[in-house]
Scaffold this active site. Structure first.
Site, PDB file in Angstrom:
ATOM      1  N   LYS A 303      13.130 -22.875 -36.402  1.00  0.00           N
ATOM      2  CA  LYS A 303      12.402 -22.621 -37.743  1.00  0.00           C
ATOM      3  C   LYS A 303      12.309 -24.626 -38.424  1.00  0.00           C
ATOM      4  CE  LYS A 303      13.646 -18.651 -39.330  1.00  0.00           C
ATOM      5  NZ  LYS A 303      12.317 -17.468 -39.260  1.00  0.00           N
ATOM      6  N   ARG A 377      14.308  -7.247 -34.929  1.00  0.00           N
ATOM      7  CA  ARG A 377      14.523  -6.520 -34.188  1.00  0.00           C
ATOM      8  C   ARG A 377      15.174  -6.370 -32.866  1.00  0.00           C
ATOM      9  NH1 ARG A 377       8.096  -8.953 -33.539  1.00  0.00           N
ATOM     10  NH2 ARG A 377       8.419  -9.782 -34.914  1.00  0.00           N
TER      11      ARG A 377
HETATM   12  N1  BES Z   1      14.140 -13.744 -40.944  1.00  0.00           N
HETATM   13  C1  BES Z   1      12.766 -13.867 -40.406  1.00  0.00           C
HETATM   14  C2  BES Z   1      11.540 -13.424 -41.074  1.00  0.00           C
HETATM   15  C3  BES Z   1      12.023 -13.784 -42.691  1.00  0.00           C
HETATM   16  C4  BES Z   1      10.882 -14.781 -43.125  1.00  0.00           C
HETATM   17  C5  BES Z   1      12.118 -12.995 -43.482  1.00  0.00           C
HETATM   18  C6  BES Z   1      10.453 -14.712 -44.672  1.00  0.00           C
HETATM   19  C7  BES Z   1      12.134 -13.214 -45.278  1.00  0.00           C
HETATM   20  C8  BES Z   1      11.403 -14.254 -44.528  1.00  0.00           C
HETATM   21  C9  BES Z   1      12.128 -13.007 -39.073  1.00  0.00           C
HETATM   22  O1  BES Z   1      13.873 -12.928 -38.698  1.00  0.00           O
HETATM   23  C10 BES Z   1      11.621 -14.484 -38.863  1.00  0.00           C
HETATM   24  O2  BES Z   1      11.942 -15.916 -38.159  1.00  0.00           O
HETATM   25  N2  BES Z   1      10.874 -13.473 -37.981  1.00  0.00           N
HETATM   26  C11 BES Z   1       9.211 -14.518 -37.475  1.00  0.00           C
HETATM   27  C12 BES Z   1       8.503 -13.481 -36.003  1.00  0.00           C
HETATM   28  C13 BES Z   1       7.660 -13.928 -35.499  1.00  0.00           C
HETATM   29  C14 BES Z   1       8.714 -15.006 -34.454  1.00  0.00           C
HETATM   30  C15 BES Z   1       7.566 -13.230 -34.297  1.00  0.00           C
HETATM   31  C16 BES Z   1       8.121 -14.389 -37.999  1.00  0.00           C
HETATM   32  O3  BES Z   1       8.174 -13.209 -39.587  1.00  0.00           O
HETATM   33  O4  BES Z   1       8.019 -15.150 -38.363  1.00  0.00           O
HETATM   34 MN    MN Z   2      13.347 -15.181 -37.795  1.00  0.00          MN
END
Ligand code: BES
Ligand code: MN
Ligand code: ZN
Length: 529
Positions: A303, A377
């Protein structure tokens, strides 16, 4: 200068983990208040919004108090022209020998209830916000023993003040922590003090569950590792629930390859928590599943660093499960609940899963991991499969799963994906009461197609485009569920509060813990769960 640095370092050093959990115990127990303390007593009274400039529309408790004080409270309120509006307060001093402050708070229009467009009980929501503001103002004045008007809805009033007074300042110097405040219900004029106390206790327990969720979510990830999460939950629930802490060997023996593929990048070992609350002898429990990523860096698909600290709250689903169980067990609800919490860190390292790797879930399905940041997931897939083994009457999972649900709904509501109209209706009903809202989202085949199109395996862990990200994530989970009563709550949008919910304060929200407790309460009344 050098001396102050040394001082600071030694203070930080002293804050080892056992020290913190001891203090945590202290803060949640009522024994926190010493008897030798000087109490500064205050009273909170409710009034309804009223256009009239020569009368005050008091709640029952407030009217009796005013009568006893020979109408002094109403006289003082009427010395200024402008009537109180919803959410506004007025503080009076030296009007009563018992209380150093009497704070009058406006709880909105009389008779307000269910609002169809807002899908919320406005009356209850206004009470929560009004008493929350009141107790915070009184704490600011140094009052530390506050009696609060039940405002015709004792439970909502108790929720409002207990949620508002929450603060996570365990890691700060003593002098900058919020002072302890003792709150109680103003039952002095009530016909039925017992039932009022009972309702007050219920509201306080609902808030306590949410406050446990908030505390767990707020805790920094270096202190709240998977192991520590399990330890705290055990400490909090052990006397009412059976808590099994499964280690990595157990996870391997269950062939949870999907869960393990996320954990493998971290030096912190994964933990799988299995908790049981048996309020009845039913052999088909309600199953709760919570995403417990104690820190989500994204893994190799790392990230961006801005705002990454918020990913300490990526165990929000797990925290809400723990908070719900705390309240359900304290309320002794006649229901059988089993909870399943996969806990791990998502880290990049030499042993981390790489984009394009293929892993095998507990049910034998193979998954191509094209994005290691879509890890929630992956850990839920195995937890959902495992939960199916216990013949559950329903499965409810909660996860801070996608940024996309935040784009869609913001902090307005948790997104709900369910295969059951009936379950949806129940959950929505619960959320109207709690004020912590939900909104239904689709589980169309359209989204399933996006994740079953996969070069190397049965499923891909991402949908190929950004469109409908929360829906493709839900469609992925659907591949691991057979139960006819399944609810998936994507709670990433409601993870933290930036001021939207007046009675929550800024920080990790613990949402939607109270909605889930209320839902379980509804289900316990319904059947033989
Ligand atoms: N933990 C994150 C989602 C999240 C984002 C929670 C903001 C709380 C606040 C999750 O694991 C994630 O990184 N999701 C990705 C999925 C994508 C790579 C398909 C996302 O939402 O960008
Ligand atoms: Mn994630
Ligand atoms: Zn995540």
């Amino acid at each position: 200068m050098a001396a102050s640095i040394v001082k600071r370092v030694s203070r930080v050093k002293k804050l080892n983990v056992s020290h913190i959990s001891a203090r945590y115990k202290l803060l949640t127990g009522s024994s926190h208040f010493s008897t030798s303390k000087q109490w500064n007593k205050a009273l909170v009274l409710g009034v309804y919004e009223n256009e009239s400039t020569d009368s005050i529309d008091f709640t029952g408790t407030a009217r009796k108090f005013d009568e006893k004080a020979d109408g002094k409270i109403s006289q003082l309120l009427l010395t200024v022209k402008k009537p109180l509006k919803c959410g506004k307060t007025r503080t009076l001093h030296a009007v009563d020998p018992e209380f150093s402050s009497v704070l009058v708070t406006c709880i909105g229009k009389r008779g307000e209830g269910y609002d169809e467009l807002e899908t919320v009980d406005k009356g209850r929501e206004s009470i929560r916000a009004a008493v929350a503001k009141a107790v915070l103002q009184l704490r600011e004045l140094g009052e530390n023993e506050i009696e609060v008007d039940s405002c015709w809805d004792t439970e909502a009033s108790a929720e409002g003040c207990h949620l508002a007074l929450f603060s996570y300042d365990d890691l700060k110097a003593e002098k900058s922590r919020k002072p302890a405040v003792r709150i109680s219900c103003a039952t002095r004029y009530s016909q039925d003090k017992n039932s009022m106390e009972k309702e007050w206790r219920k509201g306080a327990i609902l808030a306590e569950g949410q406050n446990l969720s908030r505390r767990l979510m707020e805790m920094p990830a270096n202190l709240l590792t998977p192991t520590k999460f399990a330890e705290i939950v055990k400490e909090q629930l052990a006397d009412k629930c059976e808590v099994l802490v499964r280690d990595k060997d157990w996870v391997e023996s269950m062939k949870m390859g999907s869960f393990l593929s996320v954990a493998r990048g971290s030096v912190e070992p994964p933990v799988f928590l299995e908790i049981e609350y048996k309020g009845t002898q039913s052999d088909s429990p309600l199953a709760l599943v919570g995403k417990g990523v104690t820190f989500d860096t994204g893994g190799i698909s790392i990230k961006p660093s801005q705002g990454m600290d918020a990913m300490r709250g990526d165990m929000g689903g797990a925290a809400c499960v723990a908070g719900s169980l705390l309240s359900v067990s304290k309320l002794q609800l006649p229901v059988h609940v089993k909870a399943f919490i996969p806990l791990c860190e998502n880290m990049p390292s030499g042993s981390a899963t790489k984009p394009g790797d293929v892993v095998t879930a507990m049910n034998g399905k193979t998954i191509q991991v094209d994005n290691t940041d879509a890890e929630g997931r992956l850990i839920l897939a195995d937890a959902l499969c495992y939960s199916e083994q216990f013949n559950p009457s329903l499965i409810l999972d909660m996860a801070t799963l996608t940024g996309a649900i935040d784009v869609a709904l913001g902090a307005g509501a948790a997104g709900v994906f369910t295969n059951s109209e009936n379950m949806w209706n129940k959950l929505q009903k619960a959320s109207v009461r709690s004020g912590d809202r939900v909104w239904r989202m689709p589980l169309f085949n359209h989204y399933t197609k996006k994740i079953t199109e996969c070069q190397l395996a049965d499923l891909n862990n991402i949908g190929g485009s950004r469109s409908g990200g929360a829906c493709t994530a839900a469609a992925f989970l659907k591949e691991f569920v057979n139960n006819k009563n399944w609810l998936h709550l994507d709670i990433a949008g409601v993870m933290s509060n930036s001021g939207d919910v007046a009675y929550l304060g800024k920080g990790m929200s613990g949402r939607p813990t109270r909605t889930v407790i209320e839902f379980i309460n509804l289900m316990s009344k319904e059947t033989k769960n």
